[in-house]
Design a protein around this motif. Structure first.
Motif, mmCIF file in Angstrom:
data_model
loop_
_atom_site.group_PDB
_atom_site.id
_atom_site.type_symbol
_atom_site.label_atom_id
_atom_site.label_comp_id
_atom_site.label_asym_id
_atom_site.label_seq_id
_atom_site.Cartn_x
_atom_site.Cartn_y
_atom_site.Cartn_z
ATOM 1 N N LEU A 168 0.831 -1.206 0.000
ATOM 2 C CA LEU A 168 0.000 0.000 0.000
ATOM 3 C C LEU A 168 0.868 1.260 0.000
ATOM 4 C CD1 LEU A 168 -2.810 -1.046 2.514
ATOM 5 C CD2 LEU A 168 -3.094 -0.605 0.063
ATOM 6 N N GLU A 169 1.909 1.264 0.799
ATOM 7 C CA GLU A 169 2.791 2.435 0.879
ATOM 8 C C GLU A 169 3.486 2.700 -0.454
ATOM 9 O OE1 GLU A 169 4.206 2.725 5.510
ATOM 10 O OE2 GLU A 169 5.171 1.211 4.268
ATOM 11 N N GLY B 107 2.374 2.054 -3.461
ATOM 12 C CA GLY B 107 1.403 2.698 -4.341
ATOM 13 C C GLY B 107 1.230 4.165 -4.002
ATOM 14 N N GLU B 108 1.221 4.471 -2.709
ATOM 15 C CA GLU B 108 1.114 5.867 -2.275
ATOM 16 C C GLU B 108 2.324 6.675 -2.743
ATOM 17 O OE1 GLU B 108 -1.361 4.464 1.715
ATOM 18 O OE2 GLU B 108 0.735 5.088 1.874
ATOM 19 N N GLY B 109 3.509 6.066 -2.640
ATOM 20 C CA GLY B 109 4.722 6.740 -3.097
ATOM 21 C C GLY B 109 4.711 6.999 -4.581
ATOM 22 N N GLN B 110 4.211 6.045 -5.361
ATOM 23 C CA GLN B 110 4.131 6.228 -6.811
ATOM 24 C C GLN B 110 3.171 7.354 -7.171
ATOM 25 O OE1 GLN B 110 5.849 5.255 -9.204
ATOM 26 N NE2 GLN B 110 4.632 5.375 -11.068
ATOM 27 N N GLU B 111 2.062 7.447 -6.444
ATOM 28 C CA GLU B 111 1.101 8.530 -6.694
ATOM 29 C C GLU B 111 1.731 9.892 -6.384
ATOM 30 O OE1 GLU B 111 -2.297 10.769 -7.581
ATOM 31 O OE2 GLU B 111 -1.683 8.736 -8.164
ATOM 32 N N TYR B 112 2.456 9.980 -5.273
ATOM 33 C CA TYR B 112 3.164 11.226 -4.971
ATOM 34 C C TYR B 112 4.140 11.573 -6.095
ATOM 35 C CZ TYR B 112 1.597 11.659 -0.083
ATOM 36 O OH TYR B 112 0.858 11.839 1.055
ATOM 37 N N LEU C 248 8.472 6.067 0.723
ATOM 38 C CA LEU C 248 7.342 5.210 0.399
ATOM 39 C C LEU C 248 7.581 4.389 -0.865
ATOM 40 C CD1 LEU C 248 4.487 7.774 1.129
ATOM 41 C CD2 LEU C 248 4.952 5.688 2.428
ATOM 42 N N LYS C 249 8.104 5.025 -1.885
ATOM 43 C CA LYS C 249 8.215 4.342 -3.177
ATOM 44 C C LYS C 249 9.355 3.320 -3.229
ATOM 45 C CE LYS C 249 8.571 5.129 -8.146
ATOM 46 N NZ LYS C 249 8.649 6.089 -9.251
ATOM 47 N N MET D 156 8.377 10.835 -0.281
ATOM 48 C CA MET D 156 7.995 10.088 -1.474
ATOM 49 C C MET D 156 8.944 8.916 -1.715
ATOM 50 S SD MET D 156 8.848 9.481 -4.892
ATOM 51 C CE MET D 156 9.757 10.885 -5.541
#
Length: 324
Positions: free
Chosen positions: A138-139, A141-146, A167-168, A164
């Motif tokens: 989940l983290e 994916g959050e990093g990729q979105e950032y 997370l990524k 970022m």
């Protein structure tokens, strides 16, 4: 204890031994292709080296270790599609060799396969392992979105960027180390310190990527340097250049960022020259050293004899001395 090279050899042999006999074969061909391209296998090696701090049978956790490598390569497959990248490790990316639909579907299957492989551990540890792995997924994916959202912004702060890449990139290294420690029955305190060790190592590792993309030797780096510059990627380098430039330097930098028609080599040369003037290389090197020192500080807290830590220390030293 095994050396890192012996661990890497075991990982590669185990990956090569996996069969993909489900149908349709065309769905699994890209998966086998991606995993056959090699790479550093950093995440499974870290998992096994961490386990080996405590126990002498790292072969017993090879399946969850390659589950993590399968997951990592799934993220690369989808990243390549989102970035419209043509090459990965000197070979065509999946969407280039096949097509975008194949990259999406085979990537989705890789994610499921990663979970299937990850659950190959004893019932005592299964829940804890899956909890760590799922939270990490989940983290990421959050990093990729950032990362994607930063593409349209010129006001990204250093703190936002560090979060970022944590997370990524960083959390997957930390996940590898933590799962290795969980499966080896390490203490809760050791597990916590080892996770922080992997997290800080991941930050240093990603910042080193930023640095090598600008200052690496193309012959060693394996690709032309300056890709981040030509794509205006919000790296530690660019963010700090924007924030630390004087008015004249910032004006020139923003002109290059806004340019749509330019000579690639000219832009790379000009932006690198600005980095040199502003002192960005030294700033990035200092940050890399800070995170690397932090990772070693957390490893020092782990309640394992220093002799048993030596191979893991040597492996991380080699990671940070890389030139590609």
């Amino acid at each position: 204890m095994y050396t890192s090279n012996e661990i890497l050899q075991k990982v590669n042999q185990f990956i090569d031994q996996q069969s993909y006999d489900r149908q349709p074969a065309s769905l699994y061909e890209p998966i086998e292709y991606v995993l056959s391209l090699g790479g550093k296998r950093i995440r499974p090696v870290l998992m096994l080296l961490t386990y080996n701090l405590y126990k002498d049978d790292p072969e017993s956790i090879l399946m969850p270790a390659i589950g993590l490598e399968t997951y990592h390569n799934y993220t690369l497959l989808h990243d390549d599609l989102m970035d419209n990248a043509d090459m990965r490790r000197g070979h065509d990316t999946v969407h280039k060799r096949w097509d975008a639909n194949k990259a999406i579907l085979s990537g989705d299957s890789m994610l499921v396969l990663a979970y299937q492989r990850m659950q190959h551990c004893d019932s005592q540890h299964l829940q804890a392992v899956l909890d760590v792995f799922t939270e990490t997924a989940l983290e990421i994916g959050e990093g990729q979105e950032y990362d994607m959202s930063f593409e349209t912004r010129n006001d990204v702060t250093e703190g936002e960027y560090i979060e970022m890449i944590r997370l990524k990139t960083s959390v997957l290294l930390a996940c590898a180390v933590k799962i290795g420690a969980i499966l080896a029955d390490a203490s809760a305190q050791d597990i916590d310190n080892l996770y922080k060790f992997g997290e800080q190592l991941g930050l240093a590792f990603q910042l080193q990527d930023d640095l090598l993309d600008v200052y690496g030797d193309p012959a060693i780096f394996g690709k032309a340097i300056g890709g981040d510059i030509t794509s205006n990627k919000k790296t530690y380098m660019l963010i700090n250049a924007i924030n630390r430039a004087n008015p004249q330097q910032r004006q020139e930098l923003m002109q290059w960022i806004a340019a749509t028609n330019f000579d690639r080599d000219e832009k790379v040369h000009a932006v690198t020259k600005l980095y040199d003037q502003i002192g960005i290389r030294q700033l990035c090197e200092q940050k890399i050293n800070f995170y690397f020192d932090e990772c070693r500080r957390y490893l020092a807290k782990v309640s394992v004899n220093d002799d048993r830590k030596q191979i893991l220390l040597e492996y991380t030293d080699e990671m940070m001395k890389r030139r590609k």
